[in-house]
Design a protein around this motif. Structure first.
Motif, PDB file in Angstrom:
ATOM      1  N   VAL A 156      90.288  34.800   7.072  1.00 37.36           N
ATOM      2  CA  VAL A 156      90.570  33.627   7.905  1.00 37.36           C
ATOM      3  C   VAL A 156      91.539  33.991   9.020  1.00 37.36           C
ATOM      4  N   LYS A 157      91.072  33.864  10.247  1.00 34.64           N
ATOM      5  CA  LYS A 157      91.881  34.170  11.420  1.00 34.64           C
ATOM      6  C   LYS A 157      92.119  32.942  12.298  1.00 34.64           C
ATOM      7  N   ILE A 158      91.304  31.898  12.094  1.00 35.90           N
ATOM      8  CA  ILE A 158      91.410  30.685  12.909  1.00 35.90           C
ATOM      9  C   ILE A 158      91.421  29.479  11.978  1.00 35.90           C
ATOM     10  N   ASP A 159      92.413  28.614  12.156  1.00 37.49           N
ATOM     11  CA  ASP A 159      92.538  27.377  11.374  1.00 37.49           C
ATOM     12  C   ASP A 159      92.429  26.203  12.337  1.00 37.49           C
ATOM     13  N   VAL A 160      91.376  25.404  12.183  1.00 37.13           N
ATOM     14  CA  VAL A 160      91.143  24.238  13.031  1.00 37.13           C
ATOM     15  C   VAL A 160      91.458  22.985  12.224  1.00 37.13           C
ATOM     16  N   ASP A 161      92.446  22.220  12.673  1.00 36.89           N
ATOM     17  CA  ASP A 161      92.942  21.044  11.957  1.00 36.89           C
ATOM     18  C   ASP A 161      92.477  19.787  12.680  1.00 36.89           C
ATOM     19  N   LEU A 191      99.642  28.292   6.496  1.00 34.25           N
ATOM     20  CA  LEU A 191      98.674  29.195   7.104  1.00 34.25           C
ATOM     21  C   LEU A 191      98.578  30.519   6.364  1.00 34.25           C
ATOM     22  N   PRO A 192      97.372  31.073   6.273  1.00 36.77           N
ATOM     23  CA  PRO A 192      97.246  32.462   5.824  1.00 36.77           C
ATOM     24  C   PRO A 192      97.903  33.382   6.843  1.00 36.77           C
ATOM     25  N   ALA A 193      98.430  34.493   6.391  1.00 34.85           N
ATOM     26  CA  ALA A 193      99.050  35.451   7.302  1.00 34.85           C
ATOM     27  C   ALA A 193      98.034  35.908   8.349  1.00 34.85           C
ATOM     28  N   GLY A 194      98.459  35.901   9.601  1.00 29.58           N
ATOM     29  CA  GLY A 194      97.601  36.367  10.679  1.00 29.58           C
ATOM     30  C   GLY A 194      96.659  35.330  11.255  1.00 29.58           C
ATOM     31  N   ALA A 195      96.681  34.105  10.732  1.00 28.57           N
ATOM     32  CA  ALA A 195      95.782  33.061  11.225  1.00 28.57           C
ATOM     33  C   ALA A 195      96.425  32.280  12.365  1.00 28.57           C
ATOM     34  N   ALA A 196      95.645  31.965  13.379  1.00 31.76           N
ATOM     35  CA  ALA A 196      96.098  31.152  14.504  1.00 31.76           C
ATOM     36  C   ALA A 196      95.765  29.689  14.219  1.00 31.76           C
ATOM     37  N   TYR A 197      96.734  28.819  14.459  1.00 32.75           N
ATOM     38  CA  TYR A 197      96.571  27.393  14.169  1.00 32.75           C
ATOM     39  C   TYR A 197      96.151  26.648  15.435  1.00 32.75           C
ATOM     40  N   HIS A 198      95.123  25.790  15.307  1.00 31.94           N
ATOM     41  CA  HIS A 198      94.645  24.982  16.424  1.00 31.94           C
ATOM     42  C   HIS A 198      94.546  23.526  15.979  1.00 31.94           C
ATOM     43  N   PHE A 199      95.301  22.664  16.638  1.00 37.95           N
ATOM     44  CA  PHE A 199      95.345  21.245  16.300  1.00 37.95           C
ATOM     45  C   PHE A 199      94.403  20.481  17.214  1.00 37.95           C
ATOM     46  N   THR A 200      93.318  19.959  16.654  1.00 41.46           N
ATOM     47  CA  THR A 200      92.307  19.231  17.428  1.00 41.46           C
ATOM     48  C   THR A 200      92.024  17.897  16.741  1.00 41.46           C
ATOM     49  N   PRO A 201      92.927  16.926  16.855  1.00 43.38           N
ATOM     50  CA  PRO A 201      92.786  15.665  16.117  1.00 43.38           C
ATOM     51  C   PRO A 201      91.571  14.855  16.557  1.00 43.38           C
ATOM     52  N   VAL A 202      90.738  14.500  15.604  1.00 43.80           N
ATOM     53  CA  VAL A 202      89.565  13.670  15.897  1.00 43.80           C
ATOM     54  C   VAL A 202      89.991  12.242  16.223  1.00 43.80           C
ATOM     55  N   PHE A 203      90.993  11.749  15.503  1.00 46.26           N
ATOM     56  CA  PHE A 203      91.531  10.411  15.742  1.00 46.26           C
ATOM     57  C   PHE A 203      93.022  10.508  16.029  1.00 46.26           C
ATOM     58  N   ASP A 215      85.138  40.599  11.707  1.00 46.27           N
ATOM     59  CA  ASP A 215      85.957  40.410  10.509  1.00 46.27           C
ATOM     60  C   ASP A 215      86.804  39.147  10.573  1.00 46.27           C
ATOM     61  N   SER A 216      86.397  38.199  11.417  1.00 39.15           N
ATOM     62  CA  SER A 216      87.176  36.976  11.627  1.00 39.15           C
ATOM     63  C   SER A 216      86.431  35.758  11.111  1.00 39.15           C
ATOM     64  N   ALA A 217      87.079  35.013  10.195  1.00 40.45           N
ATOM     65  CA  ALA A 217      86.517  33.760   9.689  1.00 40.45           C
ATOM     66  C   ALA A 217      87.266  32.583  10.305  1.00 40.45           C
ATOM     67  N   LEU A 218      86.530  31.527  10.615  1.00 44.56           N
ATOM     68  CA  LEU A 218      87.113  30.291  11.129  1.00 44.56           C
ATOM     69  C   LEU A 218      87.058  29.241  10.032  1.00 44.56           C
ATOM     70  N   LEU A 219      88.189  28.630   9.747  1.00 43.04           N
ATOM     71  CA  LEU A 219      88.284  27.549   8.761  1.00 43.04           C
ATOM     72  C   LEU A 219      88.551  26.247   9.493  1.00 43.04           C
ATOM     73  N   PHE A 220      87.778  25.195   9.185  1.00 37.96           N
ATOM     74  CA  PHE A 220      88.017  23.883   9.787  1.00 37.96           C
ATOM     75  C   PHE A 220      88.180  22.848   8.684  1.00 37.96           C
ATOM     76  N   HIS A 221      89.115  21.919   8.903  1.00 37.60           N
ATOM     77  CA  HIS A 221      89.456  20.996   7.821  1.00 37.60           C
ATOM     78  C   HIS A 221      90.040  19.698   8.348  1.00 37.60           C
ATOM     79  N   CYS A 222      90.071  18.698   7.467  1.00 32.39           N
ATOM     80  CA  CYS A 222      90.816  17.465   7.703  1.00 32.39           C
ATOM     81  C   CYS A 222      91.688  17.235   6.474  1.00 32.39           C
ATOM     82  N   SER A 223      91.701  16.031   5.938  1.00 34.53           N
ATOM     83  CA  SER A 223      92.526  15.777   4.757  1.00 34.53           C
ATOM     84  C   SER A 223      91.756  16.071   3.474  1.00 34.53           C
TER      85      SER A 223
END
Length: 263
Positions: A55-60, A74-86, A147-155
């Motif tokens: 995991v290198k990208i975390d989409v919140d 965050l996992p070590a080395g992951a970049a955090y991106h805040f993209t609120p839907v609401f 070698d880069s995984a993107l993780l996307f999540h909400c609550s």
């Protein structure tokens, strides 16, 4: 296929989308796309697991209030991106009994269900939601390293994340039946979280109507997804047109996405 569940000890609904087959016969790569619930409860072991997983990208997709009260670990080395839907948490997936009462759900057993149906239409129509999902696709297109995984999540990883997965899998060419199965699969991995919410309402003396609404808020349903898809079809013609005309995912970008995520 059965979703690939990640071995997370302090979190829920963590799934690798790898293995799904497209209509053209290609397969989604593993260790590239992960959908999940919130990350604030992760243990040090879980963080290390996700880092090792790639995991290198975390989409919140959560609201500012949710992020402030439960920031991601965050996992070590992951970049955090805040993209609120609401701008606020319209799904109310994490609301407590008092918040639910203030919405008058305590007197209406279908109140939670109606809330979710309306929320899914909002996810299609609200400019803030459209902006968030466009940003999501920009990040997906930038995730080209092998070698880069993107993780996307909400609550809970079911509604805002669920619609993100619907848009993504459709753009990759996955058939609608498989897309829907992936969406509904959240119910299998939210049993414990849903029961926790219901038990909190019961302990607080919540009414049967409030308990019923809490169950509706704690899972996914065909009717919720249908609300989004019917809104898309009535306002924009089709999901394909919505992806192209509203989210701006054109044919060239779809080719790029397929080059990154399919084999």
């Amino acid at each position: 296929m059965t979703p690939r569940i990640l071995d997370i000890h302090h979190g829920f609904n963590f799934r690798d989308l790898g293995g799904y087959v497209t209509k053209a016969g290609q397969t989604l790569r593993t260790h590239k796309l992960i959908r999940s619930g919130r990350l604030n409860e992760l243990s040090t072991r879980d963080q290390a697991y996700l880092a090792d997983y790639g995991v290198k990208i975390d989409v919140d997709f959560r609201s500012p209030q949710e992020r402030a009260s439960a920031p991601d670990k965050l996992p070590a080395g992951a970049a955090y991106h805040f993209t609120p839907v609401f701008a606020v948490d319209e799904t109310k997936a994490s609301a407590n009994a008092e918040q639910l009462r203030r919405q008058a759900l305590a007197k209406d057993p279908l109140g939670g269900f109606r809330n979710m149906v309306n929320t899914y239409a909002d996810m299609v129509l609200q400019p803030n939601a459209q902006k968030a999902y466009r940003a999501f696709f920009d990040l997906l297109l930038a995730n080209s390293a092998p070698d880069s995984a993107l993780l996307f999540h909400c609550s809970a990883g079911k509604d805002r994340t669920g619609m993100g997965a619907v848009y993504l899998l459709t753009a990759l060419g996955v058939d609608p039946v498989t897309v829907r199965r992936d969406y509904l699969a959240s119910n299998n991995y939210l049993i414990g979280e849903s029961e926790r919410m219901v038990n909190n309402v019961k302990k607080a003396g919540g009414s049967p109507a409030l308990i019923a609404s809490t169950r509706s808020l704690g899972g996914v349903a065909n009717e919720y997804l249908d609300s989004a898809l019917m809104t898309i079809n009535s306002r924009f013609g089709s999901l394909d047109h919505y992806l192209t005309d509203v989210l701006g995912v054109d044919a060239a970008q779809r080719r790029d996405l397929r080059a990154i995520y399919l084999k």
